[in-house]
Design an enzyme around this catalytic site. Structure first.
Site, PDB file in Angstrom:
ATOM      1  CB  SER A   1     -18.186  86.498  26.093  1.00  0.00           C
ATOM      2  OG  SER A   1     -17.968  85.840  24.871  1.00  0.00           O
ATOM      3  CD  GLU A   2     -21.932  82.011  24.400  1.00  0.00           C
ATOM      4  OE1 GLU A   2     -22.044  83.221  24.706  1.00  0.00           O
ATOM      5  OE2 GLU A   2     -22.355  81.532  23.328  1.00  0.00           O
TER       6      GLU A   2
END
Lengths: 217, 231, 217, 231
Positions: free
Chosen positions: A45-46
């Site tokens: 998840s960035e």
């Protein structure tokens, strides 16, 4: 014709053991529900997490633990947190094996538009431009046509671009296509969908070579 | 040399109209709630804000927008925020949208003494307009400059009196990067402890980057998208 | 004439409350012994430590805890460990308030040479080039002349440079000097050392303006 | 997908003659002792080694030099090493000395997907010869390129079966940077635990960067400059 969950199921077949994967908002998020048994896939998840798990149970939400869609989530054993510079660093460095994201338009050269509609309120590109400019393996999940019935697979994108020449594959409700130097190459068609229908709904150059199997999910 | 302040009001007392401020957080996760409340109360105007997002209508940077304190917003995603949209469309608010990784790396560049960095994000798009493009190993990159911010407001989980910070989970996000990048970095923490109580091996932001620190209070820690599963 | 410990004592007067300081090998290391009471100074070691303490007691050495001179050390409360990129990042970003290091030569424009003698085995510059190119406040601690009696304060460095135009001040066994656009400006002289002797041993341009007080330590 | 190897010999089995290898550590602190022993035993030749230092005569990279396995050494400081000196002066060994911060940042650049960085280190010196100089805000910087290494050998304190790493104290140094930079990163750890046992908030190197991991053995952890105080 595939529904959204079926598109996700087909996308899940692209996952390989050991892959680190970034899933965009929408249909791509659903792919997490269909990771094949027996393989290990780690979700990035960035906003700074590797090892994203399922949504939490009611009452177990943690405000400090969200995904890039700002949804409450959980972590899996072996997860790690890091800052946004490292997160996009690993994306740019090609450490993320596969990125699946949605699109408003894809061109026959693999250009993608998914962040801005002129004249409408612009919300911003978030991490999409970084992801598409960096990942070695980008698959787009989207409907083949827009709500007006117009093709989203175009000779050239009409909307402002998110990135150029980056999309490798498209999984739509109608078909699976590879983006090749010659154009969109039809790989598989949705059950009950004819090549003629796909051709009619693909505005960009479509290559149909030999017999095209139905999508198996 | 005392870095510890009583509260947000005293810590931000010298933020002047027109200042450039970085604000940590991703969405409403890990935002400097106390500093935002204090700057709203102080009614500082014409601010240039650098933050990944712009809050929601009634929380986060949204509170500053309500009071029309923001002249320009530099962000990657400005989400659901009706007042933001109104000010943008009316021309009251200037907005610069940049890719999220570019935002993060321009912060890091400032903290690492790198005047500029190269990133492929935005090549071939309108983000590239007017920017220098350079090819390395057959791939094109944009030259992007380090940010120059007067203040950074960051929020950590734990901090000590020397300014060392530890963040919790994904509330880390942009906070350590902005902490490094601010000319004056003001950290608010959920728990402030004496120097020596935090494990030196697990510090996320060394105190050298933090000029002022205070223990925050009344954290709401709002959740934007509460999402749960059944069993 | 000052001995090495007296040079360190004089250098310590440049420390200010709240300073983060990087001390080079040799005389600069001794400065840590003379930090004035009542002020807080945090020592940075460029191999990845803020908050360096004294050498350990016999039997308390820790192989994982060394300074940039590879010596065993200890930490103080409030210390932190980080990687070498962050370490030089904070140096480049000017977060380190003061750097004190040794030199073989300094030019009247503040150039410094301290890493290489042609014809001799070259050991490398280590972190010296990063430090001198980055720090806003660089003080050199050195003997005024080399073992042959030749001045080390020169119009131009003869040895390969470590950095250019970076030295702000010099504390030698004979004098304290500021590096100014006009040359070496004599600020203080060691007890019993005449201005004539300093002039004789300073090959670069020396500015003597008014009466020059003796160094107080 | 199993990242766990039995030992150094199996983990480095595919390192070929002529490979470019990064080796973590500062002096002898935090060096990948087991990998070095294994590569010496394997007698791999013509290696290009990137490491801050080159070990001492009888330990660390010095062991590889003894066996004449190193064709080129890229380092910032090569210290006290008689065999190193002999090979350098005789022309058997090629050496490229670069500033320590440049070395660190070129590793980070590789791990962060940045093709090049700007640093002021070396401007006006022989390090700048042949390099592009660029001025930002009236200060000159050199353009330096990201490293390109086939393998990175790193040493951590603790690691888990997913490749997550935690370093101890100043044994961290170049290890996390090289871990990010290697095309194939091989980590040796003092203690290998199952995934989930390390605190996700305190991971220094996320497992995504680590391709192979094994529990090392027989660590000597030599001290180069044992220095003590009296009381």
């Amino acid at each position: 014709m595939l529904n959204k969950n079926q598109i996700a199921q087909r996308l899940a077949k692209e996952l390989k053991d050991g892959y680190y994967v970034n899933l965009g908002i929408g249909i791509p998020t659903l792919v997490a529900n269909y990771i094949p048994a027996g393989i290990k896939v780690t979700l990035q998840s960035e906003n700074g997490l590797l090892g994203m798990g399922a949504f939490p149970l009611e009452g177990e939400e943690d405000a400090d633990l969200i995904n890039a869609g700002k949804q409450t989530i959980t972590t899996l054993p072996g997860s790690s947190f890091f800052d946004s510079a490292m997160s996009f660093g690993m994306i740019r460095a090609g450490k993320v094996d596969l990125t699946i994201l949605g699109a408003m338009e894809v061109s026959e050269r693999g250009d993608i538009a998914n962040w801005k509609i002129p004249g409408k309120m612009v919300k911003g590109m978030g991490g999409a431009m970084d992801l598409v400019a960096s990942a070695k393996n980008i698959i787009v999940a989207m409907m083949h046509t827009n709500p007006k019935g117009e093709s989203k697979l175009l000779p050239n994108c009409l909307l402002p671009l998110t990135g150029i020449g980056c999309v490798k594959m498209i999984v739509s409700d109608l078909a699976v296509l590879a983006v090749t130097p010659e154009g969109f190459k039809l790989l598989e068609r949705a059950p009950g969908v004819s090549i003629e229908e796909i051709r009619a709904k693909t505005a960009g150059k479509l290559i149909v070579d030999g017999s095209i199997p139905e999508i198996e999910i | 040399m005392n870095k510890v302040f009583d509260n947000a009001a005293t810590a931000i007392a010298d933020v002047q109209d027109g200042a450039t401020i970085m604000l940590g957080g991703f969405g409403l996760c890990g935002i400097p709630e106390n500093c935002i409340t204090a700057i709203v109360k102080k009614a500082t105007k014409n601010l240039i804000c650098i933050s990944n997002n712009a809050g929601v209508d009634d929380f986060g940077i949204g509170l500053m927008l309500q009071q029309k304190q923001v002249k320009k917003m530099i962000a990657s995603y400005v989400g659901e925020n009706a007042e933001f949209e109104r000010q943008l469309l009316s021309g009251e608010l200037d907005v610069e949208l940049i890719p999220q990784g570019t935002l993060a790396t321009r912060c890091m560049a400032a903290g690492y003494g790198m005047p500029a960095i190269f990133t492929p994000a935005g090549v071939g798009t309108e983000v590239a307009i007017g920017k220098e493009v350079r090819t390395f190993n057959n791939k094109e990159y944009l030259l992007e400059y380090a940010f120059d911010a007067d203040f950074a407001f960051v929020k950590a989980w734990k901090g000590d009196t020397d300014g060392n910070l530890i963040y919790k989970e994904t509330a880390r996000n942009f906070n350590p990067l902005m902490a490094m990048a601010g000319k004056i970095t003001i950290a608010e923490v959920e728990e402030l402890v004496p120097a020596g109580e935090l494990d030196a091996n697990n510090i996320h932001t060394p105190g050298i980057y933090v000029h002022r620190i205070f223990q925050g209070s009344g954290y709401q820690k709002r959740i934007e998208q509460r999402t749960v599963r059944k069993t």
